[in-house]
Design an enzyme around this catalytic site. Structure first.
Site, PDB file in Angstrom:
ATOM      1  N   ASP A 183       0.864  -1.186   0.000  1.00 57.21           N
ATOM      2  CA  ASP A 183       0.000   0.000   0.000  1.00 57.21           C
ATOM      3  C   ASP A 183       0.902   1.237   0.000  1.00 57.21           C
ATOM      4  O   ASP A 183       2.116   1.116  -0.213  1.00 57.21           O
ATOM      5  CB  ASP A 183      -0.967  -0.055   1.190  1.00 57.21           C
ATOM      6  CG  ASP A 183      -2.296   0.636   0.883  1.00 57.21           C
ATOM      7  OD1 ASP A 183      -2.268   1.709   0.240  1.00 57.21           O
ATOM      8  OD2 ASP A 183      -3.355   0.130   1.286  1.00 57.21           O
ATOM      9  N   ASP A 184       0.336   2.418   0.220  1.00 54.26           N
ATOM     10  CA  ASP A 184       1.093   3.662   0.091  1.00 54.26           C
ATOM     11  C   ASP A 184       2.391   3.636   0.910  1.00 54.26           C
ATOM     12  O   ASP A 184       2.404   3.206   2.061  1.00 54.26           O
ATOM     13  CB  ASP A 184       0.237   4.838   0.580  1.00 54.26           C
ATOM     14  CG  ASP A 184      -1.067   4.956  -0.180  1.00 54.26           C
ATOM     15  OD1 ASP A 184      -1.063   4.789  -1.425  1.00 54.26           O
ATOM     16  OD2 ASP A 184      -2.117   5.210   0.455  1.00 54.26           O
TER      17      ASP A 184
END
Ligand SMILES: *[C@@H]1O[C@H](CO)[C@@H](O)[C@H](O)[C@H]1NC(C)=O
Ligand SMILES: *[C@@H]1O[C@H](CO)[C@@H](O)[C@H](O)[C@H]1NC(C)=O
Ligand SMILES: *[C@@H]1O[C@H](CO)[C@@H](O)[C@H](O)[C@H]1NC(C)=O
Ligand SMILES: *[C@@H]1O[C@H](CO)[C@@H](O)[C@H](O)[C@H]1NC(C)=O
Ligand SMILES: *[C@@H]1O[C@H](CO)[C@@H](O)[C@H](O)[C@H]1NC(C)=O
Ligand SMILES: *[C@@H]1O[C@H](CO)[C@@H](O)[C@H](O)[C@H]1NC(C)=O
Length: 483
Positions: A262-263
């Site tokens: 994810d980010d």
């Protein structure tokens, strides 16, 4: 040199004898480790040095990767907490594989990991306490109601350091990801580190592996330095965000590498009506020399939970490979809040879906009680000096109808497209300018040519950039571990 080593050893020895009396039989020597040591590799860098220390091994811990050491970690911190007002303390984690459930930290405290120390998060769910949701979220992020504690937690603390000679904190997240994917978890997964209402945080020189969910989550906190860390999780693992400052002010993230599902960095400030009610923005944030790999997410995300507002973010020297987008903004009607004064320069990107992506349609809500009149305000977003190769779509900019994203500035950008496409840019409900951008941007970004110069960037220094790092000396009795 030898004489000074002997002297230090002797001093540590006498201090040990002196302190045994106060520590209920546990060795809690009084050491002065503030700098000046002779042996370079026995030094470590930190924002504060500590007067007292203990080793995890002093508390009956066994580093075999099998025995659970939760009680040893908890007892060690409880014991060292007596020194919070007396020069602070350091908990030394020696070489070994130290299995543990969650434990809480204390103030004026350093958790130090030897380079061959691995803190292993237990996969026994019974060891993970259930704690209340954060007020600015109103519920857990994965599920309504409470959430699992984070592995390493702190609340209402001052001066907390988590560091080491590149030691490892391994969340052993695989069982969590499987249970999450099969919807077998009643509560939200824990993070590797969560510090709540904490001032003065340093997280440095460590490796974070396989978090059950987010890796590092400071929330409602101030004066945070994250430096020289490596974060890694499988690129398809769910929600393994790297570093998530959440309603935090004065944050500096630098010289770090994140490869995850994810980010790499996600700046947040609460979710819909809960975040609006708490009203604490994330602001005054510097991110520099970040390297990211995140095929389904962004190098830096702003949102999607941004209801307390996000402002004054300065990102520079960002490198990303095989990452979905660069610095993306995610919000939705119902969030309220704002994203304002965002400055990005010098991004080098390779293999991206979108170099620029912002959306006002990120419709995930905590519940049905969000206010449809709470429309987020997005304004003043600058990107300069961006080189990207092997890109699918240069920019996808989608604001909110009736409340366009305004003041977008894009300058000196070269995007190499993977395939020549008709629409390199897709824009709606956005306003701004472009200066020296290739391929030619959408009409919503008024082309001012190269003469316009760079987009704005805040050049003043934030107080967090002045936060000092000094040399500290590890107590001599740990040097036998090959420090
Ligand atoms: C620790 O050592 C430093 C440097 O030698 C000195 O300045 C400081 O006063 C000492 N602190 C204590 C508590 O002894
Ligand atoms: C840590 O502290 C929080 C309160 O701040 C508490 O809810 C939680 O149970 C504590 N965790 C452990 C493992 O003691
Ligand atoms: C922690 O600090 C916050 C903010 O100052 C305060 O509202 C809260 O009551 C404190 N919690 C505890 C357990 O002291
Ligand atoms: C720390 O360990 C990581 C992972 O093993 C490695 O990639 C990185 O280069 C190491 N950093 C330092 C400073 O040794
Ligand atoms: C370009 O990107 C595609 C995915 O979009 C990837 O499969 C391919 O390997 C990349 N090519 C190069 C040369 O990096
Ligand atoms: C434009 O950006 C590139 C990096 O992408 C940089 O090397 C170059 O110096 C920049 N040009 C100007 C005029 O700043």
């Amino acid at each position: 040199m030898l004489a000074s080593l002997l002297l230090l050893t002797a001093a540590a020895f006498f201090a040990t004898a002196e302190c045994r009396q106060h520590a209920g039989g546990r060795p809690l020597p009084r050491n002065n480790d503030s700098g000046g040591g002779a042996a370079g590799e026995r030094k470590y860098q930190a924002t504060s040095c500590r007067t007292h220390s203990a080793s995890l091994a002093d508390f009956g811990a066994v580093g075999d990767g099998v025995k659970s050491n939760t009680k040893a970690f908890q007892a060690a911190v409880a014991s060292l907490s007596q020194f919070s007002g007396d020069g602070g303390s350091l908990l030394y984690v020696p070489p070994g594989r130290w299995l543990t459930g969650p434990f809480n930290l204390t103030s004026h405290f350093t958790l130090f990991l030897h380079r061959d120390a691995v803190i292993l998060a237990t996969q026994d769910l019974n060891e993970w306490p259930i704690i209340d949701p954060l007020p600015s979220y109103g519920r857990g992020r994965d599920a309504p109601g409470g959430r699992y504690s984070s592995l390493i937690m702190g609340s209402n603390l001052t001066d907390v350091i988590i560091t080491g000679d590149n030691g490892t904190i391994d969340g052993q997240g695989a069982t969590w990801w499987t249970r999450f994917r099969h919807k077998q978890l009643k509560y939200t997964r824990g993070y590797l580190v969560e510090l709540v209402h904490t001032d003065q945080i340093l997280i440095s020189s460590l490796v974070f592996l396989n978090s059950p969910s987010w890796n590092i989550h400071p929330v409602y906190s101030t004066n945070i330095l994250v430096k020289g860390i490596t974060i890694s999780a499988p690129l398809n693992s769910p929600n393994t965000d790297g570093i998530n400052p959440d309603s935090c002010s004065q944050v500096r993230i630098e010289d770090s590498y994140v490869a995850s599902g994810d980010d790499c960095v996600a700046i947040k400030s609460g979710w819909d009506e809960y975040g609006i009610a708490v009203g604490l923005p994330s602001e005054h944030i510097v991110i520099r020399r970040l390297t990211c790999v995140s095929p389904t997410s962004a190098a830096i995300a702003l949102g999607s939970e941004m209801s307390g507002g996000i402002r004054d973010v300065r990102a520079e020297d960002i490198t990303a490979t095989d990452t979905e987008s660069g610095v993306r903004i995610k919000t939705a009607v119902g969030r309220g809040g704002f994203v304002r004064d965002i400055f990005v320069r010098r991004m080098t990107l390779d293999t991206m879906k979108w170099v620029f992506w912002m959306t006002g349609n990120y419709n995930s809500h905590p519940d049905g009680k969000f206010d449809p009149a709470a429309v987020p305000d997005v304004e003043g977003i600058s990107y300069s000096d961006v080189a990207a190769a092997n890109v699918t779509v240069a920019g996808r900019l989608e604001g909110i109808e009736g409340t366009p994203f305004r003041g977008i500035c894009v300058s000196n950008v070269t995007v190499g497209m993977r395939k020549a496409r008709k629409a390199a840019w897709v824009c709606e409900n956005v306003e701004g300018v472009a200066r020296g951008v290739s391929p030619e941007p959408c009409g919503a970004l008024k082309d001012e040519g190269v003469g316009g110069g760079p987009c704005p960037f805040m050049e003043d220094k934030l107080p967090i950039e002045e936060m000092e790092i000094r040399d500290c000396l590890l107590p001599a009795r740990y040097w036998g571990d090959g420090l």
